[in-house]
Scaffold this motif. Structure first.
Motif, PDB file in Angstrom:
ATOM      1  N   GLY A   7       1.856  22.267 -19.630  1.00  8.79           N
ATOM      2  CA  GLY A   7       1.521  20.919 -19.184  1.00  8.79           C
ATOM      3  C   GLY A   7       0.327  20.378 -19.924  1.00  8.79           C
ATOM      4  O   GLY A   7      -0.613  21.093 -20.251  1.00  8.79           O
ATOM      5  N   THR A   8       0.385  19.099 -20.209  1.00  6.11           N
ATOM      6  CA  THR A   8      -0.774  18.378 -20.725  1.00  6.11           C
ATOM      7  C   THR A   8      -1.217  17.407 -19.667  1.00  6.11           C
ATOM      8  O   THR A   8      -0.409  16.873 -18.917  1.00  6.11           O
ATOM      9  CB  THR A   8      -0.449  17.604 -22.014  1.00  6.11           C
ATOM     10  N   LYS A   9      -2.510  17.177 -19.599  1.00  6.46           N
ATOM     11  CA  LYS A   9      -3.045  16.286 -18.566  1.00  6.46           C
ATOM     12  C   LYS A   9      -2.437  14.902 -18.714  1.00  6.46           C
ATOM     13  O   LYS A   9      -2.572  14.259 -19.741  1.00  6.46           O
ATOM     14  CB  LYS A   9      -4.569  16.187 -18.678  1.00  6.46           C
ATOM     15  N   GLN A  10      -1.760  14.450 -17.656  1.00  3.51           N
ATOM     16  CA  GLN A  10      -1.151  13.137 -17.686  1.00  3.51           C
ATOM     17  C   GLN A  10      -2.201  12.065 -17.454  1.00  3.51           C
ATOM     18  O   GLN A  10      -3.085  12.198 -16.631  1.00  3.51           O
ATOM     19  CB  GLN A  10      -0.060  13.046 -16.626  1.00  3.51           C
ATOM     20  N   LYS A  11      -2.078  10.983 -18.195  1.00  3.62           N
ATOM     21  CA  LYS A  11      -3.016   9.880 -18.036  1.00  3.62           C
ATOM     22  C   LYS A  11      -2.696   9.142 -16.756  1.00  3.62           C
ATOM     23  O   LYS A  11      -1.588   8.671 -16.565  1.00  3.62           O
ATOM     24  CB  LYS A  11      -2.934   8.912 -19.234  1.00  3.62           C
ATOM     25  N   PRO A  12      -3.645   9.034 -15.848  1.00  2.00           N
ATOM     26  CA  PRO A  12      -3.329   8.454 -14.539  1.00  2.00           C
ATOM     27  C   PRO A  12      -3.264   6.945 -14.583  1.00  2.00           C
ATOM     28  O   PRO A  12      -3.961   6.293 -15.360  1.00  2.00           O
ATOM     29  CB  PRO A  12      -4.508   8.913 -13.677  1.00  2.00           C
ATOM     30  N   GLY A  13      -2.396   6.392 -13.733  1.00  2.00           N
ATOM     31  CA  GLY A  13      -2.402   4.959 -13.527  1.00  2.00           C
ATOM     32  C   GLY A  13      -3.351   4.624 -12.406  1.00  2.00           C
ATOM     33  O   GLY A  13      -4.076   5.459 -11.889  1.00  2.00           O
ATOM     34  N   LYS A  14      -3.351   3.366 -12.003  1.00  2.55           N
ATOM     35  CA  LYS A  14      -4.218   2.973 -10.896  1.00  2.55           C
ATOM     36  C   LYS A  14      -3.620   3.457  -9.597  1.00  2.55           C
ATOM     37  O   LYS A  14      -2.439   3.396  -9.371  1.00  2.55           O
ATOM     38  CB  LYS A  14      -4.352   1.452 -10.880  1.00  2.55           C
ATOM     39  N   GLU A  15      -4.471   3.958  -8.714  1.00  2.00           N
ATOM     40  CA  GLU A  15      -4.011   4.441  -7.427  1.00  2.00           C
ATOM     41  C   GLU A  15      -4.829   3.769  -6.338  1.00  2.00           C
ATOM     42  O   GLU A  15      -5.936   3.291  -6.559  1.00  2.00           O
ATOM     43  CB  GLU A  15      -4.140   5.957  -7.332  1.00  2.00           C
ATOM     44  N   ASN A  16      -4.262   3.786  -5.142  1.00  7.25           N
ATOM     45  CA  ASN A  16      -4.921   3.092  -4.056  1.00  7.25           C
ATOM     46  C   ASN A  16      -4.715   3.818  -2.746  1.00  7.25           C
ATOM     47  O   ASN A  16      -3.653   4.324  -2.479  1.00  7.25           O
ATOM     48  CB  ASN A  16      -4.347   1.672  -3.940  1.00  7.25           C
ATOM     49  N   LYS A  37       0.831  -1.211   0.000  1.00  6.09           N
ATOM     50  CA  LYS A  37       0.000   0.000   0.000  1.00  6.09           C
ATOM     51  C   LYS A  37       0.861   1.254   0.000  1.00  6.09           C
ATOM     52  O   LYS A  37       0.560   2.227  -0.699  1.00  6.09           O
ATOM     53  CB  LYS A  37      -0.911   0.003   1.229  1.00  6.09           C
ATOM     54  N   GLU A  38       1.943   1.231   0.759  1.00 10.72           N
ATOM     55  CA  GLU A  38       2.833   2.388   0.795  1.00 10.72           C
ATOM     56  C   GLU A  38       3.497   2.598  -0.563  1.00 10.72           C
ATOM     57  O   GLU A  38       3.650   3.731  -1.026  1.00 10.72           O
ATOM     58  CB  GLU A  38       3.894   2.166   1.879  1.00 10.72           C
ATOM     59  N   ILE A  39       3.884   1.495  -1.225  1.00 13.30           N
ATOM     60  CA  ILE A  39       4.497   1.619  -2.557  1.00 13.30           C
ATOM     61  C   ILE A  39       3.484   2.148  -3.554  1.00 13.30           C
ATOM     62  O   ILE A  39       3.804   2.972  -4.420  1.00 13.30           O
ATOM     63  CB  ILE A  39       5.070   0.257  -2.999  1.00 13.30           C
ATOM     64  N   PHE A  40       2.236   1.698  -3.449  1.00 10.26           N
ATOM     65  CA  PHE A  40       1.186   2.225  -4.325  1.00 10.26           C
ATOM     66  C   PHE A  40       1.047   3.736  -4.137  1.00 10.26           C
ATOM     67  O   PHE A  40       0.886   4.479  -5.106  1.00 10.26           O
ATOM     68  CB  PHE A  40      -0.154   1.548  -4.013  1.00 10.26           C
ATOM     69  N   ARG A  41       1.110   4.194  -2.899  1.00 15.14           N
ATOM     70  CA  ARG A  41       0.979   5.632  -2.661  1.00 15.14           C
ATOM     71  C   ARG A  41       2.145   6.396  -3.272  1.00 15.14           C
ATOM     72  O   ARG A  41       1.960   7.451  -3.887  1.00 15.14           O
ATOM     73  CB  ARG A  41       0.913   5.905  -1.157  1.00 15.14           C
ATOM     74  N   LYS A  42       3.359   5.839  -3.148  1.00 16.51           N
ATOM     75  CA  LYS A  42       4.531   6.514  -3.693  1.00 16.51           C
ATOM     76  C   LYS A  42       4.495   6.557  -5.211  1.00 16.51           C
ATOM     77  O   LYS A  42       4.802   7.592  -5.820  1.00 16.51           O
ATOM     78  CB  LYS A  42       5.804   5.810  -3.216  1.00 16.51           C
ATOM     79  N   ILE A  43       4.130   5.445  -5.847  1.00 20.84           N
ATOM     80  CA  ILE A  43       4.107   5.449  -7.311  1.00 20.84           C
ATOM     81  C   ILE A  43       2.983   6.333  -7.820  1.00 20.84           C
ATOM     82  O   ILE A  43       3.075   6.949  -8.885  1.00 20.84           O
ATOM     83  CB  ILE A  43       3.964   3.996  -7.856  1.00 20.84           C
ATOM     84  N   SER A  44       1.895   6.463  -7.031  1.00 21.89           N
ATOM     85  CA  SER A  44       0.822   7.375  -7.426  1.00 21.89           C
ATOM     86  C   SER A  44       1.307   8.818  -7.421  1.00 21.89           C
ATOM     87  O   SER A  44       0.948   9.604  -8.301  1.00 21.89           O
ATOM     88  CB  SER A  44      -0.378   7.213  -6.488  1.00 21.89           C
ATOM     89  N   LEU A  45       2.127   9.172  -6.424  1.00 26.00           N
ATOM     90  CA  LEU A  45       2.696  10.522  -6.396  1.00 26.00           C
ATOM     91  C   LEU A  45       3.626  10.753  -7.573  1.00 26.00           C
ATOM     92  O   LEU A  45       3.637  11.831  -8.173  1.00 26.00           O
ATOM     93  CB  LEU A  45       3.451  10.744  -5.084  1.00 26.00           C
ATOM     94  N   LEU A  46       4.414   9.717  -7.932  1.00 20.34           N
ATOM     95  CA  LEU A  46       5.282   9.855  -9.103  1.00 20.34           C
ATOM     96  C   LEU A  46       4.467  10.015 -10.371  1.00 20.34           C
ATOM     97  O   LEU A  46       4.791  10.818 -11.247  1.00 20.34           O
ATOM     98  CB  LEU A  46       6.193   8.633  -9.219  1.00 20.34           C
ATOM     99  N   GLU A  47       3.375   9.264 -10.477  1.00 19.05           N
ATOM    100  CA  GLU A  47       2.554   9.323 -11.686  1.00 19.05           C
ATOM    101  C   GLU A  47       1.782  10.624 -11.802  1.00 19.05           C
ATOM    102  O   GLU A  47       1.310  10.969 -12.880  1.00 19.05           O
ATOM    103  CB  GLU A  47       1.572   8.142 -11.700  1.00 19.05           C
ATOM    104  N   SER A  48       1.636  11.332 -10.701  1.00 21.73           N
ATOM    105  CA  SER A  48       0.861  12.570 -10.744  1.00 21.73           C
ATOM    106  C   SER A  48       1.648  13.739 -11.333  1.00 21.73           C
ATOM    107  O   SER A  48       1.101  14.823 -11.492  1.00 21.73           O
ATOM    108  CB  SER A  48       0.389  12.940  -9.326  1.00 21.73           C
TER     109      SER A  48
END
Length: 699
Positions: free
Chosen positions: A332-341, A294-305
């Motif tokens: 900036g162009t709107k980045q396509k989001p990955g899955k977040e949790n 879950k913590e890794i998901f949060r970190k990769i979500s911040l990177l993807e943002s």
């Protein structure tokens, strides 16, 4: 000569084969011994090195040494590994290990099963040991404190708590085992995809850099020597943007590499627990890994943002006023989001946050590939396209202003229409009811904050409207605003304001709020202070019923002014402020108030005790129906936008002529909150009992 080996006397004769001493039975003591030593008649021991290391060891240096002999500063080759003690053992120590009563039942690995890297096994064993009493293993889970404890902890500190044995969680572990495996694979794949897209992004902006510089040089060839100097300035600007974006992207790639290492570590831990651990180890490893994932998901979500940029040029054709040849911007162009949790059940949350592909058509693999280069040849003063000054080759590169540069050639907001761009799912696995969005705020960093009345929480959304964080409240939020670097929230039936501090990355930190004299129902920033619309009595907010209202101006908890409305029982009089449900600051002298079937602009003066006279109002009339006016917002030109909850529409009222108001959105189900993002030319609407946020583009 290796330390710990022995030199044979002349009487000793080396043997070329292993001794015939029988193996210990694995069924009796859980050991698997392979003879790798020879014993001479005088008692000395020699090590017989096999011709090749076992394949299972997977390392060129597959020799481990006895941990017990290291205490005596001896380096003796290990032939076994005790899982319980997490020690490598030589042959003599191993035989003693199997004879001593305390260690006789320990599990021993040897031969091809001898681990090359004991760290995962050690980590699994450390999970079992109690942090407070390392000599005891964890055997229970305390339900009241949500922590794992040993028998000593249970006796000392948790005697009155409700607890459960670790072994009783077997079914829960078996149910989550597949989920943990899937999450490990999923997060590994997402990091790989993120790295691939970041690398592709670097190539794209490098290509754009070359293209932009080439075009700038092509323009410079037609100009005088001064233009060449300005071209160099343009190149420096472009290179600066490139360096900035490349540095940022490479940093994110390094962060992704670190996350991959974390994934590998917990994957090794999981595999070790599965292969070598008992039931307790597997359960505890699963709990630990689930938290880490879950913590890794949060970190990769911040990177993807991170918002991707594109480099563009805008040509200035008025050469006689020339002070630059191109405007280089990093848009900036709107980045396509990955899955977040952000929930306790990772896989369920990923499924809940999956967007409707028929509406959005966005995938993770598309992330970061939508950069686009555009060159606009534009009259600098009037900011309109100068088509006469363009060559045929230049004209093919020009895009419409709305596509290339949102700051060029835009019509006033009042002359534009809106088009439904997409809807964003904002419900999460933690929501017990459908969402009811009562307030929407755009933060300085571009993230969006929404108030969810039904689920008693506020939610932080990314730039692409994906839920990042949730914050629970004691009541049902009905309005929210940002003032003095803080977020203030008021809830139904509560005489207080909740306050959150805005963290650097947009996250919120709960802070102390303050009590109010009356019942707050509407909030708005007022310079660096706070404007509060209050009911004197705890009325029914959702009913169409008059309430005596008070408008307070507060500087934090200090009350600077308290203004009441002017009331008149004459039915022809328009001063029925008692129906007010929303308030919004226009400027330091004016406020907007939503009053059931109208929205009014009133004067305001902190030195007075009453709200000033009405300056203008816009009301329900003819075919332009407005009922249950709720959410109110302003664009950068001062035009007002009002939600008609019962009339199922959104109205737009001009700042300079309120008589020409119009319906800009119709047939939308019970709109309750509205927010204009003038910088991105979008209109955001939240509705009652709707799990989606509706985003419209201005055309």
């Amino acid at each position: 000569m290796e330390t710990g080996s022995h030199v044979k006397p002349n009487a000793c004769v080396e043997k070329s084969n292993y001794s015939n001493e029988p193996h210990l039975d694995a069924s009796q003591n859980k050991t698997f011994l392979t003879d790798q030593h020879e014993t001479c008649i005088d008692g000395c021991t020699t090590t017989v090195i096999p011709p090749a290391c076992p394949t299972a060891m997977g390392s060129s240096d597959c020799t481990s040494h006895c941990d017990l002999c290291k205490v005596d500063e001896l380096q003796v080759e290990a032939v076994g590994f005790c899982i319980n003690c997490t020690d490598f053992l030589c042959r003599n120590c191993l035989l003693n290990h199997t004879k001593i009563k305390v260690t006789r039942s320990h599990t021993i690995l040897q031969g091809e099963n001898l681990p090359t890297d004991p760290e995962p096994i050690i980590a699994v064993r450390n999970l079992v040991k109690c942090d407070i009493h390392p000599e005891y293993d964890i055997k229970f889970v305390c339900a009241e404190h949500s922590t794992t404890i040993c028998a000593m902890c249970l006796t000392d500190q948790h005697r009155m708590c409700t607890f459960q044995k670790i072994s009783e969680l077997k079914e829960d572990y078996r149910r989550k085992e597949a989920t943990v495996k899937a999450n490990l694979l999923d997060v590994h794949q997402r990091i790989k995809e993120f790295k691939l897209n970041r690398e592709k992004y670097i190539g794209i902006i490098e290509a754009q850099q070359k293209q932009v510089i080439s075009e700038a040089q092509g323009i410079a060839q037609q100009l005088i020597e001064k233009i060449v100097t300005l071209t160099t300035k343009v190149e420096d600007t472009v290179n600066g943007h490139l360096d900035k974006e490349t540095t940022t992207t490479k940093e994110s790639l390094r962060d992704a590499d670190n996350l991959l290492q974390e994934v590998k570590h917990i994957t090794d831990l999981f595999e070790a627990a599965q292969k070598y651990g008992g039931l307790d180890e597997c359960i505890l490893a699963s709990r630990h890994i689930d938290h880490k994932v879950k913590e890794i998901f949060r970190k990769i979500s911040l990177l993807e943002s991170h918002e991707d940029k594109h480099i563009s040029l805008e040509k200035n054709v008025q050469l006689y006023k020339l002070d630059t040849i191109c405007y280089v911007t990093l848009l900036g162009t709107k980045q396509k989001p990955g899955k977040e949790n952000a929930s306790d059940e990772v896989m369920e949350q990923l499924q809940m946050n999956e967007r409707d592909d028929s509406k959005l058509n966005i995938t993770t693999s598309e992330c970061g590939t939508s950069c686009d280069l555009s060159v606009l040849m534009c009259n600098k003063e009037v900011q309109t396209l100068d088509t006469d000054a363009q060559s045929t080759s230049e004209a093919t590169l020009v895009k419409s202003p709305d596509q290339s540069n949102p700051h060029l050639c835009k019509r006033p907001f009042i002359d534009r229409t809106v088009l439904n761009a997409f809807t964003c799912k904002i419900s999460t696995a933690n929501d017990s009811l459908n969402c009811f969005i009562t307030a929407i705020v755009i933060l300085d960093n571009g993230k969006t904050l929404i108030a969810d009345r039904n689920n008693k929480k506020i939610k932080l959304l990314s730039n692409d409207f994906v839920v990042l964080e949730e914050y629970s409240l004691s009541g049902c939020p009905i309005d929210m605003c940002v003032a003095d670097q803080s977020v203030y929230v008021c809830c139904l039936k509560e005489k207080k304001l909740s306050r959150f501090l805005i963290f650097g990355d947009g996250r919120l930190i709960p802070a102390s709020g303050y009590l109010s004299r009356y019942w707050p129902v509407g909030l708005s920033p007022f310079d660096d202070k706070l404007l509060i619309l209050c009911f004197k009595l705890d009325g029914l907010f959702d009913t169409v019923r008059g309430e005596r209202v008070v408008v307070e101006i507060r500087n934090k908890s200090k009350l600077d002014a308290s203004l009441t409305g002017q009331y008149n029982d004459d039915s022809d009089d328009h001063d029925y402020l008692e129906y007010a449900k929303r308030i919004l600051t226009v400027d330091s002298n004016s406020i907007l108030v939503a009053e059931h079937e109208r929205v009014s602009c009133y004067g305001i003066d902190q030195a007075e005790v009453e709200i000033g006279k009405r300056k203008w109002y816009y009301k329900n009339h003819g075919q332009t129906i407005l009922k249950n006016a709720r959410g109110v917002s302003l664009d950068k030109e001062g035009n007002a936008y009002i939600c008609g909850e019962a009339s199922t529409n959104v109205h737009q009222v001009p700042c300079n002529n309120y008589l020409k108001g119009k319906i800009i959105i119709e047939n939308i189900n019970k709109p309750f909150s509205v927010c204009v993002d003038s910088a991105n030319d979008i209109l955001i609407v939240g509705c009652c009992n709707d799990n989606y946020l509706h985003v419209f583009n201005f055309q």
